[in-house]
Design a protein around this motif. Structure first.
Motif, PDB file in Angstrom:
ATOM      1  N   LEU A 134      -7.493   3.408   1.021  1.00  0.00           N
ATOM      2  CA  LEU A 134      -6.387   3.741   0.134  1.00  0.00           C
ATOM      3  C   LEU A 134      -6.906   4.260  -1.198  1.00  0.00           C
ATOM      4  CD1 LEU A 134      -3.401   3.774  -0.628  1.00  0.00           C
ATOM      5  CD2 LEU A 134      -3.607   1.340  -1.230  1.00  0.00           C
ATOM      6  N   ARG A 170       0.902   4.156  -2.866  1.00  0.00           N
ATOM      7  CA  ARG A 170       0.784   5.604  -2.607  1.00  0.00           C
ATOM      8  C   ARG A 170       1.905   6.373  -3.304  1.00  0.00           C
ATOM      9  NH1 ARG A 170      -0.844   3.631   2.563  1.00  0.00           N
ATOM     10  NH2 ARG A 170      -2.939   4.362   3.145  1.00  0.00           N
ATOM     11  N   GLN A 171       3.113   5.847  -3.195  1.00  0.00           N
ATOM     12  CA  GLN A 171       4.250   6.518  -3.823  1.00  0.00           C
ATOM     13  C   GLN A 171       4.118   6.527  -5.336  1.00  0.00           C
ATOM     14  OE1 GLN A 171       7.568   4.322  -2.216  1.00  0.00           O
ATOM     15  NE2 GLN A 171       7.692   5.589  -0.381  1.00  0.00           N
ATOM     16  N   ARG A 217      -6.629  12.640  -4.597  1.00  0.00           N
ATOM     17  CA  ARG A 217      -5.523  13.327  -5.252  1.00  0.00           C
ATOM     18  C   ARG A 217      -5.695  13.326  -6.763  1.00  0.00           C
ATOM     19  NH1 ARG A 217       0.017  11.251  -2.588  1.00  0.00           N
ATOM     20  NH2 ARG A 217       0.739  12.890  -3.992  1.00  0.00           N
ATOM     21  N   GLU A 220      -8.130   7.767  -0.860  1.00  0.00           N
ATOM     22  CA  GLU A 220      -7.018   8.718  -0.791  1.00  0.00           C
ATOM     23  C   GLU A 220      -6.446   8.999  -2.178  1.00  0.00           C
ATOM     24  OE1 GLU A 220      -2.433   8.739   0.891  1.00  0.00           O
ATOM     25  OE2 GLU A 220      -3.940   7.493   1.895  1.00  0.00           O
ATOM     26  N   ILE A 221      -6.222   7.947  -2.956  1.00  0.00           N
ATOM     27  CA  ILE A 221      -5.673   8.123  -4.303  1.00  0.00           C
ATOM     28  C   ILE A 221      -6.675   8.849  -5.192  1.00  0.00           C
ATOM     29  CG2 ILE A 221      -4.914   6.873  -6.352  1.00  0.00           C
ATOM     30  CD1 ILE A 221      -3.772   4.737  -4.524  1.00  0.00           C
ATOM     31  N   ARG A 275       0.831  -1.213   0.000  1.00  0.00           N
ATOM     32  CA  ARG A 275       0.000   0.000   0.000  1.00  0.00           C
ATOM     33  C   ARG A 275       0.860   1.255   0.000  1.00  0.00           C
ATOM     34  NH1 ARG A 275      -3.475  -3.059   4.313  1.00  0.00           N
ATOM     35  NH2 ARG A 275      -5.079  -4.021   2.988  1.00  0.00           N
TER      36      ARG A 275
END
Length: 800
Positions: A402, A243-244, A409, A405-406, A239
């Motif tokens: 997750l 994110r990175q 963005r 969150e992605i 995960r």
């Protein structure tokens, strides 16, 4: 323990001492182990109280039974050598008598045994650590895993490694364990691929640690293997990696569709096997998303898909297709407000499908779904969903968090791309409105213009081209590039283009025209804040082609040299002396003049056509010349040539705007021009009229003889009267009749309305009435007054 009191390094029954003691504490029997531990023989101890062996009375470490006989504890005993030995003891009552059996061992050994047993017990009780103890044949003699535990890599005691591993992994695993048995060198954190037979098609990688087990003499007795259950750490690391990856890859493009594709490419296979993104149609057009809540037509289209399990199924919604209507439901409204949707099993997926009323087919093998809305500034820009078909684990709430969150963005990146799309389209529309017609075809030249806006976030620049008809059948060819990007550059381009039109109508020499443009650019720089003045500027190439003389005059302000391909000749870049870019000031400009035979192809362009990251401009200019020469041999049409040159740039949007103007020159046949020169004598006016009339008769233009005689008479008379000689007269026949009179004076002729009592002053007014248009231009010395008449002019004389 030896005589010095040092314990043996390994467990040994020989280190234990036993003695038989009666109820009074008298030693009745003394074992060989007791002799080895304390050095006293049986003859020396038997019949004596056991208390004689105590070196220190330590009741606090002794537990006694009801009869007062010590039951267990830790005491310090005297060694026959005079030293002391600390032992742990335990008394065991015997059946049918009052005697007890005393068992003792060195305290340090007992501590080691207890700690080892506790450690092994705790280790075997761990859920996240798998332990197997193998004998020297690698058979399992002890393990903390049972065959009914589907999460473990092995089954139960009695098995062997190859029974629990796929064939391709078993040989390496067994060889590693045998190596540990032979050498005693442990294996630490070796990544081992496991494929339990009861989980079809699944493999997992776990860290393996193995070390050799030895007896008291150091002989190997087996191998202990420890597997760490790294499932949760691996998931957390995956995960974090996702994110990175999302931070690095999403948002690098200012194209809405490209951003959506980057999003699904990050999610597959990082989060699931298949992913899709639907985007509102308004967002795809660069407009604000419509704020919808509830069911109905969503006005969305599938913008991007990704699949790690093969091509995107034909039964699914394809990229570019519109999303069908959704039925209204509380779940849909919550989703539209920002709530993430999670279905961890296929039954929940099918139930949710009925609740949402979304009539789309699902991929084969789907068992888990997670989806999130793409919301920015409280507007629903689109939806993103991820499916799992091959990955066996269902989605978890952490996966939904997750994705949310992605998606958050990504929504900001999509909104930035939408704003850029809107501004980009506005700038492109404005710039294209400012550009002239793409093609023109006159007696002077055939032209074709091409323009491609920048992409990849570079925005619109101020590149432009122009084709300006000039008097006497000449044509002005212009190409320029304004510094900077965006609407500001486009606006500056519009002002420069207007200035070029105005100055071209004055028929200025190219050097003089470019000098005026330089002054204008400096004025524009004064209008911006001082910190931005260095960014205000432009390059420009101004060219005038005369089809009568077949000459081309050029002046450059820091612009790329044009490339020319002459008939039956190689292509070359025209050697010019470029001045500084517009706005720099303080440096002169020069005019370069070359002869161009009819049929020559001239290419004027901006640097976006030849700029390459890995090559210098000289090399790319030579390549352009070669490519243009090749295309001119194979194609006669300028549009085909231009399209081929633009296609060489590739499909990806260029980093800078590209403007290209192709010109094929033509010439006025010599028999369509006539030239005379007269002295400054009023008597020659009649000769000039007669010469013009004779030439019109040769051309079959007798209907223009009367008006032409009047025009020639007025212009030649004015030249002789006000300028002196010699006086030149030239007639040019094409789609119009051009009459030019040249004199050595630089005085500007002015049109005025004469009063009734004036004897003169009506000459230019008369010319303005007789001709379609007229004007004057200046050369290095003197001026030329010209007129144009339509070839279909009426034959009646004007009312003077």
């Amino acid at each position: 323990m030896n005589a010095s009191g040092d314990p043996d390094e390994s467990f040994s029954l020989g280190a234990m001492a036993t003695a038989l003691i009666d109820s009074d504490g008298i030693v009745l029997r003394w074992s060989r182990g007791a002799k080895e531990l304390l050095g006293h023989t049986s003859a020396e101890i038997c019949g004596q109280p056991v208390g004689r062996l105590l070196a220190v009375e330590q009741d606090r470490h002794v537990t006694r039974c009801e009869s007062g006989v010590p039951e267990r504890g830790r005491v310090v005993l005297r060694h026959r050598s005079g030293g002391t030995v600390e032992v742990s003891f335990h008394t065991l009552p015997l059946e049918d008598c009052t005697d007890v059996l005393l068992v003792a061992a060195p305290a340090r050994d007992v501590t080691h045994w207890e700690q080892g047993a506790s450690f092994l017990h705790s280790l075997l009780a761990q859920d996240q650590i798998s332990v197997r103890i193998h004998d020297t044949d690698l058979s399992v003699v002890r393990t903390n895993l049972a065959s009914d535990n589907p999460g473990g890599p092995f089954r139960t005691a009695g098995g062997r490694p190859h029974e629990d591993l796929a064939a391709e992994y078993a040989r390496d695993a067994e060889e590693a364990l045998r190596q540990v048995l032979r050498t005693g060198e442990p294996v630490l954190n070796r990544e081992q691929l496991l494929r339990p037979p009861y989980i079809s098609g699944r493999t997992s990688s776990v860290p393996l640690t193995a070390f050799r087990l030895e007896d008291a003499l150091g002989h190997p007795t087996g191998v202990a293997v420890v597997f760490t259950n790294a499932t949760e750490p691996q998931r957390a690391r995956a995960r974090l990696d996702l994110r990175q990856a999302a931070a690095l890859r999403i948002g690098g493009s200012l194209d809405v569709t490209r951003t959506a594709q980057d999003l699904v490419d990050v999610l597959v296979p990082g989060l699931g096997d298949m992913a899709w993104v639907d985007i509102a149609e308004a967002v795809l057009e660069g407009e604000e998303a419509t704020k919808l809540l509830g069911g109905g037509q969503m006005h969305m289209r599938r913008a991007a898909v990704a699949s790690a399990v093969g091509p995107w199924p034909d039964s699914m919604l394809q990229p570019g297709e519109a999303m069908p209507p959704w039925e209204d439901s509380p779940e849909l409204r919550q989703f539209q407000k920002g709530q993430t949707f999670l279905a961890a099993d296929r039954a929940t997926v099918l139930t949710a499908d009925k609740r949402f009323g979304h009539p789309l087919a699902y991929p084969e093998g789907l068992h888990s779904v997670v989806a999130a809305p793409l919301i920015a500034r409280r507007a629903l820009l689109g939806l993103v969903g991820v499916w799992r078909t091959e990955q066996p684990d269902p989605f978890e709430p952490e996966d939904a968090d997750l994705l949310a969150e992605i998606a958050s963005r990504a929504a900001l990146s999509l909104d930035n791309a939408r704003r850029y799309t809107r501004e980009h389209r506005a700038a492109v529309a404005l710039q294209q409105r400012l550009l002239p017609r793409a093609t023109s075809d006159t007696a002077t030249a055939e032209t074709a213009g091409f323009y491609r806006p920048a992409g990849g976030g570079a925005e619109i620049s101020g590149d432009w081209y122009d084709v300006l008809p000039l008097p006497s059948l000449r044509v002005a060819l212009v190409v320029g590039d304004v510094f900077g990007h965006g609407l500001a550059a486009t606006a500056t381009m519009g002002r420069l283009r207007t200035a070029v039109h105005t100055l071209a109508d004055l028929e200025l020499d190219p050097t003089e025209l470019v000098t005026h443009l330089d002054d204008l650019m400096q004025q524009l720089a004064d209008e911006v804040p001082p910190a931005q003045r260095d960014a205000v500027g432009a390059t420009c190439l101004y060219t005038v082609y005369d089809p009568v003389t077949r000459r081309c005059s050029l002046a450059s302000a820091g612009h790329c040299p044009p490339v020319v391909v002459q008939p039956h000749g190689p292509a070359r870049a025209i050697g010019i002396s470029p001045g500084p870019p517009l706005g720099v000031g303080g440096m002169p400009f020069e005019t370069t003049t070359i002869d161009l035979p009819p049929g020559s192809v001239l290419a004027l362009y901006t640097d976006g056509l030849i700029t390459r990251d890995d090559q210098d401009l000289e090399a790319t200019t030579h390549h352009l010349a070669y490519r243009l020469s090749e295309l001119c041999r194979n194609h006669g049409d300028l549009i085909d040539i231009g399209r081929a040159l633009m296609a060489d740039l590739g499909e990806a949007p260029p980093s800078d705007d590209v403007a290209l103007l192709l010109v094929r020159t033509r010439a006025i046949p010599p028999e369509h021009t006539a030239t005379w020169e007269f002295a400054a004598d009023p008597a020659v006016v009649s000769n000039a009229r007669k010469a013009a009339t004779r030439q019109l008769t040769v051309w079959g233009l007798e209907q223009l003889a009367f008006t032409t005689e009047l025009i020639v008479s007025e212009l030649v008379t004015n030249a002789i009267r006000h300028a002196g000689g010699p006086v030149g007269l030239r007639l040019i026949r094409d789609h119009v009749l051009v009459c030019e009179v040249t004199d050595p004076s630089n005085t500007q002729p002015r049109l005025r309305r004469a009063r009734t009592t004036d004897e003169g002053g009506r000459g230019l007014f008369l010319i303005a009435q007789l001709s379609a248009r007229w004007g004057s231009r200046y050369g290095l010395s003197g001026k030329t007054i010209w007129t144009e008449q339509s070839l279909t002019a009426p034959t009646t004389s004007p009312d003077t």
